[in-house]
Write an enzyme that holds these catalytic residues in place. Structure first.
Site, short mmCIF file in Angstrom:
data_model
loop_
_atom_site.label_atom_id
_atom_site.label_comp_id
_atom_site.label_asym_id
_atom_site.label_seq_id
_atom_site.Cartn_x
_atom_site.Cartn_y
_atom_site.Cartn_z
N LYS A 22 0.81 -1.21 0.00
CA LYS A 22 0.00 0.00 0.00
C LYS A 22 0.86 1.27 0.00
O LYS A 22 0.63 2.18 0.80
CB LYS A 22 -0.96 0.01 1.20
CG LYS A 22 -2.17 -0.90 1.04
CD LYS A 22 -3.19 -0.61 2.12
CE LYS A 22 -4.41 -1.50 1.98
NZ LYS A 22 -5.43 -1.21 3.00
N TRP A 53 -11.12 6.48 0.60
CA TRP A 53 -12.32 6.70 1.40
C TRP A 53 -12.60 5.45 2.23
O TRP A 53 -12.74 4.37 1.67
CB TRP A 53 -13.54 6.93 0.51
CG TRP A 53 -13.75 8.30 -0.02
CD1 TRP A 53 -13.44 8.76 -1.26
CD2 TRP A 53 -14.37 9.40 0.66
NE1 TRP A 53 -13.82 10.06 -1.40
CE2 TRP A 53 -14.38 10.48 -0.23
CE3 TRP A 53 -14.89 9.56 1.95
CZ2 TRP A 53 -14.92 11.73 0.11
CZ3 TRP A 53 -15.42 10.80 2.29
CH2 TRP A 53 -15.42 11.86 1.38
N LYS A 79 -15.02 -1.17 3.80
CA LYS A 79 -13.78 -1.28 3.03
C LYS A 79 -12.73 -0.37 3.64
O LYS A 79 -13.04 0.68 4.21
CB LYS A 79 -14.02 -0.88 1.56
CG LYS A 79 -15.02 -1.77 0.83
CD LYS A 79 -14.42 -3.14 0.54
CE LYS A 79 -15.37 -4.03 -0.22
NZ LYS A 79 -16.44 -4.60 0.60
N ASP A 80 -11.47 -0.77 3.49
CA ASP A 80 -10.36 0.03 4.02
C ASP A 80 -10.29 1.39 3.34
O ASP A 80 -10.68 1.55 2.17
CB ASP A 80 -9.02 -0.69 3.82
CG ASP A 80 -8.91 -1.94 4.68
OD1 ASP A 80 -9.74 -2.10 5.60
OD2 ASP A 80 -8.00 -2.75 4.43
N LYS A 81 -9.70 2.35 4.05
CA LYS A 81 -9.55 3.69 3.48
C LYS A 81 -8.46 3.72 2.41
O LYS A 81 -8.70 4.19 1.30
CB LYS A 81 -9.23 4.70 4.59
CG LYS A 81 -8.99 6.11 4.04
CD LYS A 81 -8.65 7.09 5.14
CE LYS A 81 -8.41 8.48 4.54
NZ LYS A 81 -8.05 9.49 5.56
#
Length: 420
Positions: A22, A53, A79-81
């Site tokens: 990431k 988001w 969901k992950d940001k």
């Protein structure tokens, strides 16, 4: 860090590729695979592609911009940001004015498409799973990737609950749940509000450490960063004369439910770690174990039809496991859980007794803190995930996972370090 939440081992033996995970949101792409039925109805379904988001914040902004309650916005999961995520939302639209606002809606870093109507909100059961495309940069030992994949096919792919289950930066949610089950609300409160944790910003950590040692409400309200709104809200409740229990009960329902669920996840992770250490494989089942079965359609799912292994079905279960149509499952303890004298039950009993928890404690007087228990599959079954990878300097992984499975957990076996 992972051992704090019960993740204590790897099932594969080859050295990992390390690398950077990431580095940017574009390095982690996730898209829902949902079973949605379109037709007539008051619910308008959106397909949203959003960058950087997190789901809860997006819903908050969406409700504000449309001037509707968040209760009228439904979705199948969070969901992950730090990701590019494609997710479905269903909004209950009550007027032409609301529909017009929706048609003209524009939100930064979000592509919003109206895809149809339905007669009910989106629910967790509508989600089959998620498709992932993940880039790991500056990887090493890439020649080990096929060797690790081969091991996962032979031994099983551990289905741990990821770190996200236990908090965003401070992985303490399961500790809060443990003390709620023990009816020690004061300790639960202060762990949530003030317990310091490595990885948080220096400012927040310093304030929490002082607050943890002093329990000085006035200091906490003055010094805690404004973005820690739940912690500040809880302290304000105490300042108003509320008890720690009443303050915790004032939190949003979805947050309150997470505490005991996180503790169940913590027990599961520990038992799964021990299972790997003891057996070396998730393909080995014994009488007294539990299993679940696989649906193989467009995208595979687990049936959630959990069966106890005994003398009469042992050979059949073994046959299905060998053909990857069946997988080991582990109980998530609750007040309806029945523990026997099998290996898994003994390990669950060990962790509950160590923490001073009894199964009956899960029948809580407040429903948000209560759980009858359930099961979770212990093996992701990588052979059904359409797992692929491409090496071009960096490594790009493509795969599908059924709902409830974590991409970070699958990839940690290849990277051999925490991915959060």
């Amino acid at each position: 860090m992972e051992d704090v939440v019960g993740i204590k081992t790897y099932i594969t033996s080859h050295e990992g590729i390390n690398g950077i995970f990431k580095e940017s949101p574009e390095d982690f792409y996730v898209e829902e695979v949902a079973d949605l039925k379109f037709g007539d109805g008051d619910w308008v379904v959106l397909k949203v592609k959003k960058v950087n988001w997190d789901t809860l914040n997006f819903v908050r902004v969406l409700s504000n911009r449309l001037r509707i309650s968040q209760k009228r916005i439904s979705y199948a999961g969070t969901k992950d940001k730090r990701a590019v995520s494609v997710q479905n939302f269903a909004l209950k639209i009550k007027s032409e004015d609301e529909l017009e606002r929706l048609r003209n809606l524009s939100i930064k870093d979000a592509e919003i498409e109206i895809v149809g109507r339905t007669n009910r909100p989106i629910q967790l059961g509508d989600l089959k799973g998620n498709v992932f495309k993940v880039v790991v940069r500056k990887a090493k030992n890439v020649e080990n990737i096929p060797l690790i994949e081969s091991e996962l096919r032979a031994k099983g792919t551990p289905n741990f609950f990821g770190l996200q289950r236990f908090g965003s930066i401070r992985f303490v949610t399961h500790e809060v749940g443990k003390f709620i089950l023990k009816r020690d609300y004061e300790t639960a409160f202060w762990i949530y509000v003030a317990k310091p944790f490595e990885g948080e910003s220096e400012e927040a950590r310093r304030v929490r450490e002082i607050l943890w040692n002093t329990r000085d409400i006035k200091f906490g309200l003055k010094e805690l960063p404004k973005y820690l709104r739940y912690e500040r809200t809880l302290l304000q409740k105490l300042r108003e004369g509320k008890s720690e229990k009443d303050a915790l009960l004032s939190l949003p329902e979805n947050l309150k439910m997470m505490f005991v669920h996180a503790y169940q996840s913590y027990v599961f992770n520990n038992v799964l770690s021990d299972r790997i250490e003891e057996f070396g494989s998730l393909k080995v089942v014994e009488r007294g174990d539990w299993v679940d079965f696989v649906n193989l359609n467009d995208h595979y799912t687990f049936r959630e039809d959990f069966v106890n292994v005994h003398g009469l079905n042992f050979r059949r279960v073994k046959f299905l496991i060998d053909r990857r149509l069946c997988a080991l499952a582990i109980p998530l303890p609750g007040y309806e859980t029945v523990l026997g004298d099998d290996w898994t039950s003994e390990r669950i009993r060990f962790y509950l007794e160590r923490d001073g928890i009894d199964l009956k404690d899960f029948k809580h007087e407040y429903k948000e803190f209560s759980s009858k228990g359930s099961f979770r599959v212990a093996d992701i079954l990588i052979e059904h995930t359409n797992f692929k990878y491409e090496i071009k300097g960096d490594v790009t992984f493509n795969f599908y996972l059924p709902k409830g499975c974590y991409a970070t957990i699958l990839l940690r076996e290849f990277v051999k370090k925490p991915l959060f």
